[in-house]
Motif scaffolding. Structure first.
Motif, PDB file in Angstrom:
ATOM      1  N   THR A 173       0.849  -1.201   0.000  1.00 42.26           N
ATOM      2  CA  THR A 173       0.000   0.000   0.000  1.00 42.26           C
ATOM      3  C   THR A 173       0.878   1.241   0.000  1.00 42.26           C
ATOM      4  N   THR A 174       0.340   2.322  -0.504  1.00 32.42           N
ATOM      5  CA  THR A 174       1.045   3.604  -0.554  1.00 32.42           C
ATOM      6  C   THR A 174       0.176   4.656   0.118  1.00 32.42           C
ATOM      7  N   ASN A 175       0.754   5.369   1.091  1.00 36.11           N
ATOM      8  CA  ASN A 175      -0.033   6.395   1.791  1.00 36.11           C
ATOM      9  C   ASN A 175      -0.076   7.689   0.988  1.00 36.11           C
ATOM     10  N   ARG A 176      -0.720   8.688   1.537  1.00 36.67           N
ATOM     11  CA  ARG A 176      -0.924   9.937   0.795  1.00 36.67           C
ATOM     12  C   ARG A 176       0.372  10.705   0.579  1.00 36.67           C
ATOM     13  N   HIS A 177       1.399  10.358   1.356  1.00 38.37           N
ATOM     14  CA  HIS A 177       2.696  11.024   1.191  1.00 38.37           C
ATOM     15  C   HIS A 177       3.593  10.300   0.177  1.00 38.37           C
ATOM     16  N   GLY A 178       3.064   9.212  -0.400  1.00 41.11           N
ATOM     17  CA  GLY A 178       3.836   8.467  -1.395  1.00 41.11           C
ATOM     18  C   GLY A 178       4.734   7.398  -0.807  1.00 41.11           C
ATOM     19  N   THR A 179       4.641   7.163   0.506  1.00 40.01           N
ATOM     20  CA  THR A 179       5.461   6.128   1.140  1.00 40.01           C
ATOM     21  C   THR A 179       4.794   4.767   0.945  1.00 40.01           C
ATOM     22  N   THR A 180       5.577   3.783   0.506  1.00 41.64           N
ATOM     23  CA  THR A 180       5.054   2.451   0.233  1.00 41.64           C
ATOM     24  C   THR A 180       5.357   1.516   1.401  1.00 41.64           C
ATOM     25  N   TYR A 181       4.352   0.759   1.816  1.00 43.39           N
ATOM     26  CA  TYR A 181       4.486  -0.217   2.889  1.00 43.39           C
ATOM     27  C   TYR A 181       4.169  -1.610   2.343  1.00 43.39           C
ATOM     28  N   GLN A 182       4.958  -2.586   2.755  1.00 47.11           N
ATOM     29  CA  GLN A 182       4.720  -3.974   2.373  1.00 47.11           C
ATOM     30  C   GLN A 182       4.427  -4.787   3.634  1.00 47.11           C
ATOM     31  N   TYR A 183       3.470  -5.697   3.518  1.00 43.72           N
ATOM     32  CA  TYR A 183       3.126  -6.518   4.672  1.00 43.72           C
ATOM     33  C   TYR A 183       2.497  -7.820   4.184  1.00 43.72           C
ATOM     34  N   PHE A 184       2.441  -8.794   5.097  1.00 45.25           N
ATOM     35  CA  PHE A 184       1.765 -10.060   4.842  1.00 45.25           C
ATOM     36  C   PHE A 184       0.501 -10.123   5.703  1.00 45.25           C
ATOM     37  N   PHE A 185      -0.526 -10.748   5.177  1.00 38.28           N
ATOM     38  CA  PHE A 185      -1.740 -10.960   5.965  1.00 38.28           C
ATOM     39  C   PHE A 185      -2.367 -12.285   5.563  1.00 38.28           C
ATOM     40  N   CYS A 186      -3.195 -12.816   6.456  1.00 36.99           N
ATOM     41  CA  CYS A 186      -3.830 -14.113   6.210  1.00 36.99           C
ATOM     42  C   CYS A 186      -5.032 -13.944   5.290  1.00 36.99           C
ATOM     43  N   ARG A 187      -5.184 -14.880   4.380  1.00 32.11           N
ATOM     44  CA  ARG A 187      -6.334 -14.865   3.473  1.00 32.11           C
ATOM     45  C   ARG A 187      -7.656 -14.910   4.255  1.00 32.11           C
ATOM     46  N   GLY A 188      -7.592 -15.504   5.463  1.00 28.91           N
ATOM     47  CA  GLY A 188      -8.797 -15.615   6.278  1.00 28.91           C
ATOM     48  C   GLY A 188      -9.352 -14.273   6.726  1.00 28.91           C
ATOM     49  N   ARG A 189      -8.504 -13.235   6.763  1.00 29.71           N
ATOM     50  CA  ARG A 189      -9.008 -11.908   7.136  1.00 29.71           C
ATOM     51  C   ARG A 189     -10.009 -11.402   6.103  1.00 29.71           C
ATOM     52  N   GLN A 190      -9.740 -11.691   4.811  1.00 35.33           N
ATOM     53  CA  GLN A 190     -10.669 -11.280   3.767  1.00 35.33           C
ATOM     54  C   GLN A 190     -11.993 -12.030   3.878  1.00 35.33           C
ATOM     55  N   LEU A 191     -11.910 -13.268   4.403  1.00 35.57           N
ATOM     56  CA  LEU A 191     -13.118 -14.078   4.541  1.00 35.57           C
ATOM     57  C   LEU A 191     -13.820 -13.821   5.861  1.00 35.57           C
ATOM     58  N   GLY A 192     -13.163 -13.069   6.755  1.00 38.78           N
ATOM     59  CA  GLY A 192     -13.786 -12.703   8.019  1.00 38.78           C
ATOM     60  C   GLY A 192     -13.685 -13.724   9.117  1.00 38.78           C
ATOM     61  N   ASP A 193     -12.805 -14.738   8.984  1.00 41.25           N
ATOM     62  CA  ASP A 193     -12.704 -15.763  10.032  1.00 41.25           C
ATOM     63  C   ASP A 193     -11.288 -15.932  10.571  1.00 41.25           C
ATOM     64  N   CYS A 194     -10.458 -14.889  10.484  1.00 36.88           N
ATOM     65  CA  CYS A 194      -9.114 -14.918  11.075  1.00 36.88           C
ATOM     66  C   CYS A 194      -8.803 -13.522  11.609  1.00 36.88           C
ATOM     67  N   THR A 195      -8.230 -13.486  12.812  1.00 40.98           N
ATOM     68  CA  THR A 195      -7.941 -12.198  13.454  1.00 40.98           C
ATOM     69  C   THR A 195      -6.453 -11.867  13.455  1.00 40.98           C
ATOM     70  N   THR A 196      -5.647 -12.687  12.786  1.00 36.92           N
ATOM     71  CA  THR A 196      -4.213 -12.412  12.722  1.00 36.92           C
ATOM     72  C   THR A 196      -3.976 -11.038  12.088  1.00 36.92           C
ATOM     73  N   PRO A 197      -3.227 -10.174  12.742  1.00 35.15           N
ATOM     74  CA  PRO A 197      -3.039  -8.815  12.201  1.00 35.15           C
ATOM     75  C   PRO A 197      -2.105  -8.808  10.998  1.00 35.15           C
ATOM     76  N   HIS A 198      -2.077  -7.697  10.304  1.00 32.24           N
ATOM     77  CA  HIS A 198      -1.127  -7.510   9.213  1.00 32.24           C
ATOM     78  C   HIS A 198       0.278  -7.472   9.817  1.00 32.24           C
ATOM     79  N   LEU A 199       1.209  -8.169   9.168  1.00 34.98           N
ATOM     80  CA  LEU A 199       2.564  -8.319   9.699  1.00 34.98           C
ATOM     81  C   LEU A 199       3.568  -7.589   8.817  1.00 34.98           C
TER      82      LEU A 199
END
Length: 621
Positions: free
Chosen positions: A365-391
């Motif tokens: 993702t890129t914020n409004r200042h143009g800084t890019t962030y990379q992270y991993f997240f569980c596919r289950g978050r998109q499905l609504g059945d995993c609470t593991t945070p973005h890492l």
């Protein structure tokens, strides 16, 4: 009685490459006679085949009636019997049209007859009186087509006749022709229903009823005198199609990129009579990646059935590909790919604890200042059945670096294993040498027995049939011995090399990992681990690939045998002396690993040698 589909096209008939025409003078040369024969009544021939294959076959080898030359020959014989010449021929070249209006040559024939007879009438010349077909069932699909065509031609004073069928004249002949037309149509429908029933039965039994998809080949085998049609993996394209799934599952390729990559590696579509072999298109690749045929299923009228063909990939790989497809289905991700050496190795530890296996997905993702962030997240978050945070990726990289220190073998224990590996290989080589001697001696014995049998058969001492049977048995035994002689020690040598390389990696795995570039790190991760499980900011577990999984089991076995939790233990080779926990799979030794008894615990040599990424690691690192 006329029909719209019988109306010839307006104006000049369109040009048709496959239309066979002939000069009247040339045609009459086949029927020599006096000058009056030139002015005799004439006929036209309508010749038709329903497939391109019939057009291309050699007439000398075709069954009668399945080729244009055969139809032409019988048509000319019928014209001679009617004492008429042949004005022209119209050939329908390999078309299976659903209606007469779609048959180009047929429509051109109707247009020709209408204009030609009008012109002949003006010139006071004899008209064309007949349209000759090979058989009514060959020319027409059903009774309605046949009777409609006959009525339309009759209005022009032209009679439709069959070269192979004689229905007679008058109303009785017309009635007989109508009955035959209905009978032919009925037979076609019965045959069609029979084919549909057989196809449905084959599909319900797991057979492939259509052309197999790319990566497979339709073939036939003769079993007990019967021809059985089946499907095999295409030796030329199968491994490339499997590679397509593996590469797309990595998340590093778009469909466009993957099409180019597969073309560079040599994947082409199959050659057909209509299209040449060419690179696979993006739409074809997209359909291929969703096709469950590749995991062993067929679809018949919306019902999924377990197929008899061999799956090209496993379900786990197929589901990984579907996850990538679903992730990219949103507009902002469809054309974006993110490359990182941890992709494909990280799995959600929280989902694993709940009995679900889910891969961690990389996002940018890129914020409004143009800084890019990379992270991993569980596919289950998109499905609504995993609470593991973005890492955060930086934290994950450090966690994996630290984790490599936990799989290190202590130097003293490693040295002992390496020495034991050398000793086992030496012992087995000596045993192999003795086995070579034994096998060669048995082959020599077989040669002697074969010579004696040949002598006895030549002298008539033993019946010929009995001698033949014994010689066949000797030949079978010789083939088995020769195969064993050629392969003896190969498996041990392959395993020993693989285990030796694995031990080298386990000597200083963290230092090797830290000194590697991103590409080498990816190869190391893929070679050693099936999965690294992450929860919160901790690696909670891992699954090893072979032979690392078995080497870890050997180490755990030695720890139990030594009664210590340290890694500086002495390896054991005597399985009987090892303690075993109830319900556990402990007791694996290095000798078991090399000699194959470890297969009983769920592994296989194919898994050891075939794990993707291991050999590139050894060469590049």
């Amino acid at each position: 009685m006329t029909s719209a589909y019988l109306n010839p096209p307006n104006g000049t008939p369109p040009h048709h490459e496959a239309l066979v025409t002939a000069d009247p003078a040339t045609l009459h040369q086949a029927y020599p006679g006096d000058e009056e024969s030139v002015e005799a009544e004439e006929a036209v021939l309508y010749l038709r085949v329903s497939s391109k294959k019939q057009m291309d076959t050699d007439a000398d080898h075709d069954p009668e009636g399945n080729s244009i030359p055969t139809q032409r020959q019988h048509g000319r014989e019928k014209a001679e019997a009617l004492s008429v010449g042949i004005a022209r021929e119209f050939v329908e070249p390999g078309r299976s049209a659903t209606s007469l209006e779609k048959r180009v040559a047929f429509q051109e024939m109707l247009a020709y007859l209408a204009t030609e007879n009008q012109q002949r009438k003006k010139e006071h010349r004899p008209p064309i009186r007949y349209v000759i077909v090979y058989m009514m069932s060959r020319a027409f699909r059903n009774a309605l087509e046949e009777l409609t065509t006959k009525a339309h031609l009759a209005k022009m004073g032209i009679t439709l006749v069959s070269a192979k069928e004689n229905f007679g004249d008058g109303y009785l002949g017309d009635a007989m022709q109508g009955i035959m037309a209905i009978s032919n149509e009925l037979q076609v429908r019965i045959s069609g229903d029979d084919i549909k029933t057989k196809m449905a039965n084959k599909a319900k039994n797991g057979g492939t009823i259509a052309r197999a998809p790319l990566g497979y080949l339709n073939t036939s085998r003769h079993i007990e005198g019967r021809e059985v049609r089946t499907v095999i993996i295409d030796p030329e394209r199968g491994h490339l199609v499997r590679m397509a799934f593996e590469l797309y599952a990595s998340g590093d390729y778009t469909l466009e990129d993957l099409c180019e990559e597969l073309y560079d590696r040599g994947l082409l579509t199959r050659l057909t009579t209509k299209t040449p072999a060419k690179a696979i298109s993006e739409s074809q690749l997209a359909n291929l990646l969703r096709d469950r045929y590749y995991i062993g299923y067929i679809d018949y009228k919306g019902e999924e059935i377990k197929g008899r063909h061999e799956p090209l990939i496993d379900i786990e790989l197929f589901e990984r590909v579907q996850e990538v497809i679903e992730t990219r289905s949103t507009a902002d991700e469809r054309r974006r790919t993110h490359h990182h050496y941890l992709k494909g190795s990280l799995y959600c530890g929280a989902c694993r604890a709940n009995g679900v296996t889910r891969r961690m997905i990389m996002q940018e993702t890129t914020n409004r200042h143009g800084t890019t962030y990379q992270y991993f997240f569980c596919r289950g978050r998109q499905l609504g059945d995993c609470t593991t945070p973005h890492l955060n990726i930086g934290k994950l990289e450090a966690m994996v670096e630290d984790h490599y220190a936990t799989i290190r073998f202590a130097p003293s224990y490693l040295a002992t294993l390496q020495q034991q590996l050398t000793d086992i290989v030496h012992q087995e080589k000596e045993a192999t040498r003795l086995l070579h001697q034994q096998l060669n001696a048995e082959l020599q014995t077989l040669d002697t027995r074969e010579d004696n049998l040949l002598d006895l058969a030549a002298d008539g001492t033993i019946p010929t049939e009995k001698a033949r049977a014994k010689l066949k048995a000797i030949g079978t035994r010789r083939t088995k011995l020769q195969d064993r002689l050629a392969n003896v020690n190969t498996e041990l040598t392959d395993r020993a090399k693989l285990v030796a390389l694995a031990l080298l990696l386990l000597a200083e795995p963290q230092r090797l990992y830290l000194s590697s570039n991103d590409h080498q790190r990816r190869l190391l991760n893929q070679a050693i681990f099936k999965a690294l499980y992450v929860e919160e900011e901790t690696i909670t577990g891992h699954d090893f690939k072979e032979p690392f999984a078995s080497l870890m089991t050997v180490r755990d076995t030695d720890r139990q045998a030594a009664g210590t939790h340290g890694s500086n233990t002495t390896p054991h080779t005597n399985r009987a002396s090892l303690p075993k926990e109830e319900g556990s799979a402990t007791g694996l030794t290095l000798q078991d690993l090399l000699l194959g008894t470890w297969k009983d615990q769920g592994s296989s040599r194919a898994n050891m040698v075939g794990d993707t990424g291991f050999e590139p690691v050894t060469s590049s690192v």
